[in-house]
Design a protein around this motif. Structure first.
Motif, mmCIF file in Angstrom:
data_model
loop_
_atom_site.group_PDB
_atom_site.id
_atom_site.type_symbol
_atom_site.label_atom_id
_atom_site.label_comp_id
_atom_site.label_asym_id
_atom_site.label_seq_id
_atom_site.Cartn_x
_atom_site.Cartn_y
_atom_site.Cartn_z
ATOM 1 N N PRO A 52 35.857 24.484 38.345
ATOM 2 C CA PRO A 52 34.847 23.808 37.510
ATOM 3 C C PRO A 52 35.434 22.760 36.579
ATOM 4 O O PRO A 52 34.832 21.702 36.375
ATOM 5 N N TYR A 53 36.635 23.043 36.019
ATOM 6 C CA TYR A 53 37.239 22.119 35.061
ATOM 7 C C TYR A 53 37.824 20.879 35.727
ATOM 8 O O TYR A 53 38.255 19.956 35.057
ATOM 9 N N TYR A 55 36.458 19.681 39.236
ATOM 10 C CA TYR A 55 35.450 19.016 40.080
ATOM 11 C C TYR A 55 34.021 19.481 39.817
ATOM 12 O O TYR A 55 33.087 18.990 40.443
ATOM 13 N N GLY A 56 33.840 20.490 38.962
ATOM 14 C CA GLY A 56 32.483 20.928 38.615
ATOM 15 C C GLY A 56 31.888 22.016 39.497
ATOM 16 O O GLY A 56 30.836 22.550 39.182
ATOM 17 N N GLU A 57 32.550 22.363 40.608
ATOM 18 C CA GLU A 57 31.984 23.422 41.448
ATOM 19 C C GLU A 57 32.247 24.802 40.822
ATOM 20 O O GLU A 57 33.263 25.011 40.155
#
Ligand code: MUC
Ligand code: MG
Length: 367
Positions: A52-53, A55-57
């Motif tokens: 997440p930190y 690419y946001g997935e």
């Protein structure tokens, strides 16, 4: 042959040794196992590591995408029609790890259906890949001890050192301690995961210029475009684009516009198909390529081995392969072995990963 089932299985495995770096920490492996089954009974497998930190997935977003939009795009499609598959996946922007895993699972099916290792279908250049180890944040002596232990135990002589802390002297002193502790025949390079400003990174480059460091990965935020170009202009060593270049288009933009002078290729985010395009682009320009690690399991690390060993250009440098050793366990039936500083390419048809059903039953979160 058509794809007729997509399974997105969330699982969680604690890290034996958490990995800390400037943009985040991994304390447990909260990944998704992708299983793609054909009407002929072949199962393609790949690992999805959400970051997440970077690419946001997230684990939930990966499952959501695989079981809705991507299931609609893939079910009923022939895995050999990769062009169709990619054009459908690319109707959704971003989501690099999810797309990368779909591509790897498709290649796994193709290899298994032909009875051939994917490594050979891609290029089959060499049978072993040299391993590099990534050392996460700890206090200085502990980081030096880790490098010495990996050299002793696994024969690894290339280390990527996570930096990007303040005060800068913390990481500058660490570089000196690593060089003093490991000697001059060990390769050392840095990755700051955007932790510093361009000016801070320039200061670190100057302070460490006599240490023979080979690369500096994402020293600062590549979106701060003038700062980055000042830094690239002053650096005597290649500046590597990692998270600023997850796709072919991003890689071309960063290199062509002077934001970086080398590329990290990660199969975890560009699969085999897009990774091959990025590799050809780098080869055409003669810029260095490092096969990177997204804190991959043995499933993901095997994919890196398969791709890295398939081409002369991707096998020139050591690939970042060893951080699965920080995990307390894994899902594979046969462990990936690092010996004498290298990893051998699997010879089984497909990508060469077999999942242990008992381990999967133990670590999966959905049953
Ligand atoms: C790396 O090379 O940056 C840390 C975060 C991520 O996405 O990849 C890792 C390693
Ligand atoms: Mg990096």
């Amino acid at each position: 042959m058509i794809i007729d089932r997509i399974e997105a299985i969330p699982y969680s495995i604690p890290m034996a040794k958490p990995l800390h770096f400037a943009s985040g920490s991994v304390t447990k492996i909260d990944h998704v196992l992708l299983r793609m089954t054909t009407d002929t009974g072949i199962v393609g497998v790949a690992d999805v590591p959400p970051r997440p930190y970077t690419y946001g997935e997230t684990q939930a977003s990966v499952i959501g995408l695989l079981t809705t939009l991507f299931a609609d795009a893939l079910i009923g499609t022939d895995p050999l029609d990769r062009g169709v598959i990619h054009s459908r996946l690319n109707r959704t922007i971003g989501n690099h790890a999810t797309k990368g895993a779909v591509d790897i699972a498709v290649w796994d099916i193709i290899g298994k259906s032909l009875g051939q290792p994917v490594h050979r279908l891609l290029g089959g250049y060499t049978n072993t890949v040299r391993a590099a180890h990534m050392i996460g944040f700890a206090d200085g002596p502990e980081m030096v001890e880790e490098a010495l232990r990996y050299r002793e135990q696994y024969g690894i002589s290339v280390f990527k050192v996570k930096v990007g802390r303040r005060p800068l002297s913390l990481d500058i002193d660490l570089c000196f301690a690593l060089r003093a502790g490991l000697g001059s025949d060990v390769e050392l390079y840095l990755d700051a995961n955007r932790g510093w400003t361009a000016s801070e990174a320039i200061e670190v480059l100057e302070a460490t210029s006599g240490l023979g460091l080979t690369f500096f990965e994402e020293p600062d935020d590549a979106q701060e475009i003038l700062g980055r170009r000042r830094l690239v202009g002053l650096s005597r060593i290649p500046i590597v684009a990692d998270e600023s270049a997850p796709t072919l288009g991003d890689a071309a933009r960063e290199i062509q516009t002077g934001g970086a002078t080398a590329l990290s290729i990660k199969t975890a985010r560009s699969g085999f198909s897009e990774s091959q395009k990025i590799l050809a682009y780098a080869e055409a320009l003669g810029i260095d390529v490092i096969m990177g690690n997204q804190i991959d399991t043995q499933i993901g690390s095997t994919a890196t081995v398969v791709f890295g060993a398939a081409f002369e250009y991707s096998s020139r440098r050591a690939a970042e392969l060893s951080n699965f050793l920080d995990m307390s366990d894994d899902l594979v039936a046969e462990p990936l072995v690092i010996s004498g500083g290298s990893v051998s390419v699997p010879t089984a048809p497909g990508v060469g990963v077999e999942i242990d059903p008992e381990k999967l039953a133990h670590y999966r979160l959905d049953e």
